[in-house]
Design a protein around this motif. Structure first.
Motif, PDB file in Angstrom:
ATOM      1  N   LYS A  68      -2.254  -9.503   6.384  1.00 26.92           N
ATOM      2  CA  LYS A  68      -0.958 -10.125   6.656  1.00 26.92           C
ATOM      3  C   LYS A  68      -0.466 -10.940   5.461  1.00 26.92           C
ATOM      4  N   ALA A 114       0.873  -8.448   2.970  1.00 24.24           N
ATOM      5  CA  ALA A 114       2.120  -7.838   3.438  1.00 24.24           C
ATOM      6  C   ALA A 114       3.283  -8.814   3.522  1.00 24.24           C
ATOM      7  N   ALA A 169       8.265 -10.413   3.867  1.00 28.42           N
ATOM      8  CA  ALA A 169       7.784  -9.075   4.207  1.00 28.42           C
ATOM      9  C   ALA A 169       8.800  -7.967   3.913  1.00 28.42           C
ATOM     10  N   SER A 206       8.146  -4.774   1.467  1.00 31.85           N
ATOM     11  CA  SER A 206       8.280  -3.403   1.957  1.00 31.85           C
ATOM     12  C   SER A 206       9.210  -2.589   1.063  1.00 31.85           C
ATOM     13  N   LEU A 216       5.300  -1.098  -0.249  1.00 33.42           N
ATOM     14  CA  LEU A 216       4.075  -1.458   0.467  1.00 33.42           C
ATOM     15  C   LEU A 216       4.432  -1.631   1.936  1.00 33.42           C
ATOM     16  N   SER A 217       3.811  -0.846   2.810  1.00 32.96           N
ATOM     17  CA  SER A 217       4.091  -0.909   4.247  1.00 32.96           C
ATOM     18  C   SER A 217       2.840  -1.308   5.013  1.00 32.96           C
ATOM     19  N   PHE A 218       3.044  -2.045   6.109  1.00 35.48           N
ATOM     20  CA  PHE A 218       1.954  -2.594   6.915  1.00 35.48           C
ATOM     21  C   PHE A 218       2.081  -2.104   8.345  1.00 35.48           C
ATOM     22  N   LEU A 249      -0.964  -0.342   4.434  1.00 34.31           N
ATOM     23  CA  LEU A 249      -1.974  -1.244   4.973  1.00 34.31           C
ATOM     24  C   LEU A 249      -2.135  -0.963   6.454  1.00 34.31           C
TER      25      LEU A 249
END
Length: 250
Positions: free
Chosen positions: A49, A52, A74, A78, A82-84, A159
């Protein structure tokens, strides 16, 4: 070549007085699957977290594509690729599959429709159920939808927080297959996973997080055979099975 993700001496938690993550460091190279394993309460999900942007680090550095992202919001992270995918509440149950994908693609509306079509081709189940409410999907299908929502932003790093939690062994096996297929198409993956043995089997490298910091790191196959890792996290008899399945001779 620079690492895709480079985390150094990261510290923080859920409140100003918390320090769940205590000097964590890790890296992910382009095209890798990296597993993050460890006991409950080690700070694995908290670390994801913080990377992200859902939690703000107290100190330390998070560099993604050679850019410092520690402390960014966040959505901004993104947008950088980078995506969670969180463990829980990762789909909108009352919305249809198609509406969930639209929510996942809201940061880049110009590419929303083409990416939805690409994901329908990749995951035919989503195409078949595009008008169904997400709450009607099985556990494994919901996890596929959650990952597809994250893929709507065309990330270079995904992630995953406990992707197989609550799934049957068969559904978990199928989901690991999906993760490997995504990686073969060029998506790097950093994965927190309770099924440590299975996670190590599909990963190139791994970190063992204990009390908020990485106590061990290395090739996934080597860590699976490490006596301390095997005894603490994998169960003493399980690691040789992994060696056989990977074709390891050591």
């Amino acid at each position: 070549m620079s690492s895709l993700l480079d985390v150094t001496d990261l510290r923080g938690g859920y409140a100003a007085a918390d320090e769940i993550v205590r000097g964590a460091a890790l890296r992910v190279e382009p095209g890798e699957i990296v597993a993050l394993i460890g006991p409950n309460g080690a700070g694995k999900s908290t670390l994801l977290k913080m990377i992200a942007g859902l939690l703000r680090p107290r100190s330390g550095h998070v560099r993604f594509r050679d850019r410092e992202i520690g402390g960014l919001a966040a959505p901004d992270i993104s947008r950088l690729g980078l995506s969670f995918v969180p463990q829980e509440r990762n789909v909108f149950g009352t919305m249809t599959v198609a509406e969930n994908l639209e929510m996942g693609g809201f940061l880049d509306r110009a590419q929303m429709r083409p990416r939805m079509e690409e994901l329908y081709q990749r995951f035919p189940m989503l195409a078949d159920k595009r008008r169904a409410a997400a709450r009607t999907l099985s556990g494994g299908q919901r996890q596929i939808l959650a990952m597809a929502m994250a893929l709507m932003n065309a990330p270079s790093l995904l992630l995953l927080d406990e992707p197989t939690a609550g799934l049957s062994p068969r559904a978990a096996e199928e989901l690991f297959g999906t993760i490997v297929a995504l990686n073969r198409d060029g998506v790097a993956i950093l994965m927190v996973e309770q099924n440590a043995l299975e996670a190590l089997a599909v990963s190139a490298r791994a970190y063992v997080l204990v009390q908020g910091r990485a106590e061990r790191e290395g090739a996934a196959g080597a860590l699976a055979l490490d006596p301390t890792v095997r005894d603490l996290f994998l169960g003493g008899a399980a690691a040789p099975m992994l060696a056989a399945s990977r074709g390891d001779s050591s």
